[in-house]
Scaffold this active site. Structure first.
Site, PDB file in Angstrom:
ATOM      1  N   LYS A 113      17.394  27.460 -35.951  1.00 44.04           N
ATOM      2  CA  LYS A 113      18.365  26.602 -35.435  1.00 44.04           C
ATOM      3  C   LYS A 113      19.042  25.661 -36.476  1.00 44.04           C
ATOM      4  CE  LYS A 113      15.238  25.889 -31.316  1.00 44.04           C
ATOM      5  NZ  LYS A 113      14.349  24.983 -30.355  1.00 44.04           N
ATOM      6  N   SER A 165      13.018  22.720 -25.488  1.00 41.02           N
ATOM      7  CA  SER A 165      13.328  22.172 -26.682  1.00 41.02           C
ATOM      8  C   SER A 165      14.717  21.344 -26.259  1.00 41.02           C
ATOM      9  CB  SER A 165      13.549  23.185 -27.873  1.00 41.02           C
ATOM     10  OG  SER A 165      14.491  24.097 -27.452  1.00 41.02           O
TER      11      SER A 165
END
Length: 789
Positions: free
Chosen positions: A722, A679
């Site tokens: 996140k 990611s």
């Protein structure tokens, strides 16, 4: 010896009797011939010949049915009894042998001979010797036998006539008709005494064996009687104490329990069979204790006991809200279950799996579900379980066998429909003792668990009404077949606002109560709670937060007692006096845009975090250097991003051979912490482009996403954590993959209002939001066309 004839006498056959000379006895006469013989004898000097018939069963004997030798007797008395029976008293006189029968009707009559007298002087020594032996044997016989009185022995020992001695002893000891007739037919006294001696020796041997047997039996009987006496005493003591009466009382008690338990047919048959085995065993039998334990388990299980569900949806919602802040998905699922139960009464228990980081309330929500349903609650931790027998139990052939923890927990619950929590299901393992996860397949399968058989019980138990809940920190280690049986509900970490609410509404009142502090004795502002969350804890859940609050309560309690104050106010300024120096520091966004530095977003087991990725180009030969303890996947993402940049160098205003003259160093700080995952692909690519083009990256922008060689952006996981990390760090804009749009519903509304979320499909879109300006392409260069994905 020679026989001489005597007078003719009437003959009376005896059944089962033998008359000896010198013997006086009475007997009853009822047969017509016998009565006629008695009448004839009374006319003829009262003498009659008494002889034993061979077969006692014959009622009307013939000549062949009667022995030849008998006793001439004298009738002493006659007494008529009711029913034409006559009782006769006779005295034996001497032996006689039948020569011939002279009459058969209306009674027997015969000519008899009697033995001549012997010259005793000739056989005196023989008689003396044999008499002594017989007398000695008779004394031994009397000692061994309890049937002859000592007076009889005294009478016999005074007798001097050997003939009389043999007849009197024979009359007293012999029980067999054959032996009696044998002595009676011995006319010679020496022969008679020898036969008697043989019989005495045999009888003594028999008596000795009988005495041995009797002694052994007596010992056993004495032991049994002693035990019986002691048991009766024990029963009396137990009655006084109010206890059950030994084994018999125990059996009765079990029978009553089995009858009252209303067990299923198969279970009742098994219990009755085991109880029957127990009744046949001694009180100290080892197998008996095994059977008792088995019966106790059967009787303690709730075969037909179940609690009634509280199907009030409003009540359930109220209880769930009282106990937990947030967790909307879980609460909705419980309410849905209750709604369906109102419509159908036979719904099988669902199997929910709560997956999320530690401390987010997975276990406590299970307790709240049980409370809202009004069901019993049992928790079984399967973390670290390696033995299949922990689930299914041990067979009874093993010493110390017990049921598995499933059945044991059902017994603990006391009902057949509890809320059953299997905690830490992702931490099971297997070894040579079996695979416990495979054993759980039957337990958690609604099509099979209606007849779950534990190895110890070996009886079917219905688990279909149990509401199974499981918890796990990750799905990766749960076996696929087991995961397929469960409905997974993801529980993500809490936002700062959620933690603040949980602390003020639940944790602080709870800890104050546990530490004996009155209400309002500690004052904590929202900002102080936020500082505790941000600088003293780093977690997705609230366990560490609760421990910090407990520390504050302890130190506040001490201060209240020492100073006498009624309340203590804790602020951001004096927080370090209670908790010490802050343990954690969250990166805050820099106000200055910088070249080659991009803020990335990462997921950790304790929630989201921000990563500052730095890139520096240096003169060199085209090496790509990666530092910061990166994993293989992250290194591959960096190479893919670098290849993408090379393929579009002209588009970014770079010469096509830039990679031959420069080394690119990508570094992610905090090198002691391992980092991996795809990611960070777009983050590293953006940082490299910024460093090569010398275009600054906006400081208030963070990003996450996987990159392909063509510049496409692929979706990632852990989006909520996140974005929460970005919000905590003061980020204003977050760039995420377009395909993660479906996950935006999980983001709290207050966070979405403060953070701008940009959905990007390719790198051009990412760069347009991240860089302060777009790179200027080299005209006429190889631009590889416009990027469209």
């Amino acid at each position: 010896m020679s026989d001489e004839p005597v007078r003719r006498l009437p003959l009376l056959p005896l059944r089962g009797l033998t008359i000896f000379p010198y013997m006086v006895l009475h007997f009853d006469v009822g047969r017509a011939k016998s009565i006629a013989a008695l009448e004839a004898a009374m006319v003829n000097d009262q003498e009659i010949f008494l002889v034993t018939q061979k077969d006692t069963k014959i009622d009307d004997p013939e000549i062949d049915d009667i022995f030849e030798v008998g006793t001439i007797s004298k009738i002493k008395q006659l007494l008529k009894l009711p029913g034409e029976t006559i009782r006769v008293l006779v005295e034996g006189l001497e032996r006689g042998r039948i020569l011939e029968y002279t009459k058969q009707e209306p009674y027997f009559e015969a000519n008899l001979v009697t033995p001549k007298k012997y010259d005793k002087a000739e056989i005196e020594l023989q008689l003396e010797a044999i008499s002594r032996s017989v007398l000695s044997s008779f004394e031994t016989y009397v000692k061994l036998s309890n049937k002859i009185s000592p007076e009889t022995l005294l009478t016999v020992s005074t007798l001097e006539d050997p003939d009389r001695l043999a007849d009197i002893i024979a009359a007293n000891i012999l029980v067999r008709s054959e032996d009696k007739q044998r002595i009676l037919e011995s006319f010679h006294p020496v022969e008679r005494l020898e036969n008697l001696y043989d019989i005495l020796i045999r009888e003594i041997e028999i008596l000795e064996i009988e005495n041995k047997i009797n002694l052994r039996v007596k010992k056993q009987i004495d032991k049994v009687q002693r035990e019986y006496y002691l048991r009766e005493q024990l029963k009396a003591i137990q009655r006084e104490l109010g206890e059950s009466e030994g084994v018999a009382g125990e059996i009765e008690e079990y029978e009553e329990k089995i009858e009252k338990a209303n067990l299923p047919e198969e279970v009742e048959e098994k219990a009755a069979k085991e109880l029957n085995r127990l009744s046949k065993m001694g009180p100290g039998s080892a197998e008996g204790s095994v059977i008792r334990t088995y019966l106790d388990w059967i009787l303690d299980l709730p075969w037909n006991i179940e609690t009634e569900d509280n199907l009030d949806l409003k009540n359930a919602a109220r209880i769930l809200d009282e106990d937990h802040y947030g967790l909307e998905k879980v609460k909705e699922r419980v309410i849905e279950y209750l709604a369906v139960r109102q419509l159908t009464k036979n719904m099988k228990g669902p199997i929910l799996c709560f997956v999320g980081p530690p401390g987010v309330g997975k276990t406590s929500i299970a307790r709240s579900i049980a409370r809202s349903l009004n069901r019993k609650f049992v928790r079984m931790s399967v973390g670290g379980v390696r033995d299949e027998a922990e689930i299914r139990g041990h067979r009874r052939t093993y010493v110390g066998a017990i049921p598995g923890r499933i059945i044991a927990s059902i017994k603990q619950a006391g009902s057949k429909n509890p809320v059953f929590l299997l905690d830490e299901i992702d931490k099971m393992s297997s070894d040579f003792r079996g695979d416990p996860a495979s054993a759980l397949l039957e337990v958690l399968d609604a099509e099979q668990n209606y007849a779950f058989r534990d190895h110890y019980l070996e009886l079917p138990f219905d688990l279909s009404k149990v509401m199974f809940l499981t918890t796990a920190n990750t799905l990766e280690t749960i076996p696929r077949p087991l995961l397929d049986r469960m409905e997974v509900i993801q529980i993500s970490g809490y936002t700062e606002e959620e933690k603040r609410n949980i602390a003020s509404k639940y944790l602080i009142p709870k800890q104050m109560k546990e530490h004996g502090l009155p209400e309002n004795s500690i004052i904590l502002s929202d900002q102080t709670i936020s500082d505790i969350i941000n600088y003293y804890t780093r977690e997705s859940g609230v366990r560490s937060l609760e421990r910090q609050i407990a520390t504050i309560c302890r130190r506040a309690a001490r201060k209240i007692l020492e100073t006498g104050r009624e309340r203590v106010k804790i602020t951001s300024g004096n927080l370090n006096k209670y908790l010490g120096i802050p343990r954690f520091h969250y990166d805050k966004v820099k106000n200055q845009d910088e070249i080659g530095i991009v803020t990335g977003l990462a997921w950790t087991s304790v929630g989201g975090d921000t990563l500052s990725i730095e890139v520096t180009p240096m003169a060199g030969t085209g090496k790509l250097v990666l530092t910061g303890q990166l994993g293989d996947v992250m290194k591959e993402s960096a190479r893919a991003g670098f290849s993408y940049i090379r393929s579009r160098a002209a588009k970014f205003g770079l010469s096509e051979d830039f990679h031959e003259k420069l080394d690119i160093h990508i570094h992610i700080p905090e090198g002691a912490i391992p980092k991996d995952g795809p990611s960070a692909g777009i983050t590293m690519t953006t940082a490299v482009i910024s460093a090569l083009t010398e275009i600054p990256v906006r400081s208030d922008v963070a990003m996450t996403g996987e990159i392909t060689l063509r510049g496409r952006i692929l979706p990632i996981g852990g989006l909520k954590e996140k974005i929460l990390a970005a919000h905590r760090a003061g980020i204003k804009k977050v760039i995420i993959p377009l395909e993660n749009k479906r996950d935006l519903d999980e983001i709290p509304d207050n966070v979405k209002r403060k953070v701008e979320i940009v959905l990007a499909e390719n790198m051009d879109e990412v760069l347009s939001h991240a860089l302060t300006r777009m790179p200027e392409p080299i005209s006429g260069g190889n631009n590889d066309g416009d990027q469209k994905s």
